[in-house]
Write a protein that holds these residues in place. Sequence first.
Motif, short mmCIF file in Angstrom:
data_model
loop_
_atom_site.label_atom_id
_atom_site.label_comp_id
_atom_site.label_asym_id
_atom_site.label_seq_id
_atom_site.Cartn_x
_atom_site.Cartn_y
_atom_site.Cartn_z
N SER A 81 0.80 -1.22 0.00
CA SER A 81 0.00 0.00 0.00
C SER A 81 0.84 1.27 0.00
N ILE A 82 2.12 1.16 -0.34
CA ILE A 82 3.02 2.31 -0.26
C ILE A 82 3.21 2.95 -1.62
N ILE A 83 2.98 4.25 -1.69
CA ILE A 83 3.16 5.00 -2.92
C ILE A 83 4.32 5.98 -2.72
N PRO A 84 5.48 5.70 -3.34
CA PRO A 84 6.61 6.61 -3.21
C PRO A 84 6.42 7.84 -4.11
N ARG A 85 6.73 9.01 -3.56
CA ARG A 85 6.67 10.24 -4.35
C ARG A 85 8.10 10.67 -4.67
N PRO A 86 8.41 10.89 -5.94
CA PRO A 86 9.78 11.23 -6.30
C PRO A 86 10.22 12.60 -5.80
N GLY A 87 9.27 13.51 -5.55
CA GLY A 87 9.71 14.82 -5.12
C GLY A 87 8.61 15.72 -4.58
N GLN A 88 7.36 15.42 -4.93
CA GLN A 88 6.26 16.31 -4.52
C GLN A 88 6.17 16.39 -2.99
N ILE A 89 6.17 17.61 -2.46
CA ILE A 89 6.05 17.80 -1.02
C ILE A 89 4.62 17.56 -0.57
N ASN A 90 3.67 18.10 -1.30
CA ASN A 90 2.25 17.86 -1.02
C ASN A 90 1.84 16.56 -1.69
N ALA A 91 1.47 15.57 -0.90
CA ALA A 91 1.10 14.26 -1.46
C ALA A 91 -0.02 14.38 -2.49
N TRP A 92 -0.86 15.39 -2.32
CA TRP A 92 -1.99 15.56 -3.24
C TRP A 92 -1.53 16.02 -4.63
N ASP A 93 -0.27 16.44 -4.75
CA ASP A 93 0.28 16.81 -6.05
C ASP A 93 0.77 15.60 -6.83
N ASN A 94 0.75 14.44 -6.19
CA ASN A 94 1.18 13.20 -6.84
C ASN A 94 -0.02 12.46 -7.41
N LYS A 95 -0.04 12.26 -8.71
CA LYS A 95 -1.20 11.68 -9.39
C LYS A 95 -1.50 10.26 -8.91
N ASP A 96 -0.46 9.48 -8.64
CA ASP A 96 -0.68 8.10 -8.20
C ASP A 96 -1.35 8.06 -6.82
N PHE A 97 -0.95 8.97 -5.96
CA PHE A 97 -1.55 9.04 -4.62
C PHE A 97 -3.02 9.42 -4.71
N VAL A 98 -3.32 10.46 -5.46
CA VAL A 98 -4.71 10.90 -5.59
C VAL A 98 -5.56 9.82 -6.26
N LYS A 99 -4.98 9.15 -7.26
CA LYS A 99 -5.69 8.07 -7.92
C LYS A 99 -6.04 6.95 -6.95
N ALA A 100 -5.10 6.63 -6.06
CA ALA A 100 -5.34 5.59 -5.06
C ALA A 100 -6.42 6.01 -4.07
N VAL A 101 -6.40 7.27 -3.67
CA VAL A 101 -7.42 7.78 -2.75
C VAL A 101 -8.80 7.68 -3.40
N LYS A 102 -8.90 8.14 -4.64
CA LYS A 102 -10.19 8.13 -5.33
C LYS A 102 -10.67 6.70 -5.60
N ALA A 103 -9.73 5.78 -5.78
CA ALA A 103 -10.10 4.38 -6.04
C ALA A 103 -10.77 3.72 -4.84
N THR A 104 -10.54 4.25 -3.64
CA THR A 104 -11.20 3.68 -2.45
C THR A 104 -12.70 3.97 -2.46
N LYS A 105 -13.09 5.03 -3.16
CA LYS A 105 -14.49 5.47 -3.24
C LYS A 105 -15.03 5.86 -1.86
N LYS A 106 -14.14 6.25 -0.96
CA LYS A 106 -14.53 6.71 0.37
C LYS A 106 -14.46 8.23 0.41
N LYS A 107 -15.39 8.83 1.13
CA LYS A 107 -15.43 10.30 1.22
C LYS A 107 -14.85 10.83 2.52
#
Length: 212
Positions: A81-107
């Motif tokens: 369940s670990i998504i490494p970010r190459p440099g983005q300080i704000n995790a929400w700026d990382n597309k893979d992280f946001v994609k994973a959050v949205k994939a949960t379909k939880k609000k």
Amino acid sequence: MPASVKYKRLDKDNAAVLLVDHQTGLINLVQDFTPNEFKNNVLALANLAKFFKLPTILTTSFEDGPNGPIVPELKELFPKSIIPRPGQINAWDNKDFVKAVKATKKKQLIIAGVVTDVCVAFPALSALEEGYDVYVVVDASGTFNEAVRDAAWHRMAYAGAQLMNWFSVACELHRDWRNDIEGLGTLLSNHLPNYRNLINSYLSKPLNKKKG
């Protein structure tokens, strides 16, 4: 509580946990909790995520640099369940992280991380802006000192985040002791020594009952 503010209680069927940058390097910056206290709180949150079977996403920031890899205990609990970010300080700026959050379909997003004023605050504010309900776990998030921590708490709360500790998160998700007395009792006992005394007292009660 103002009349305009509604009580949005946590729902285990609509919640996901985001653990942001609990890394071996960054964790040394945490000064508002003792090392043992902070480790216990983080693992308590991780274990309650497992107990309630909540989707859980971990992310790291620049782990090849001084921030280091995710702490081993979390990696052991959530190895896939670990998504490494190459440099983005704000995790929400990382597309893979946001994609994973949205994939949960939880609000409802339960967020904790290091450091509170950056790694927690930035994605929390970003998620709020996109319409998520955000719950910041204050005792599983840490930073340089109490002044910095308090400023970050105020900033997030002003934007609409709810500030909670891991114990209140567990209780609000569980709702009713009758759902699983020993399950929740064990979870709490494993991370709160005083609660272990309480639950041991409860479990010993049948031995003390007078014979009829």
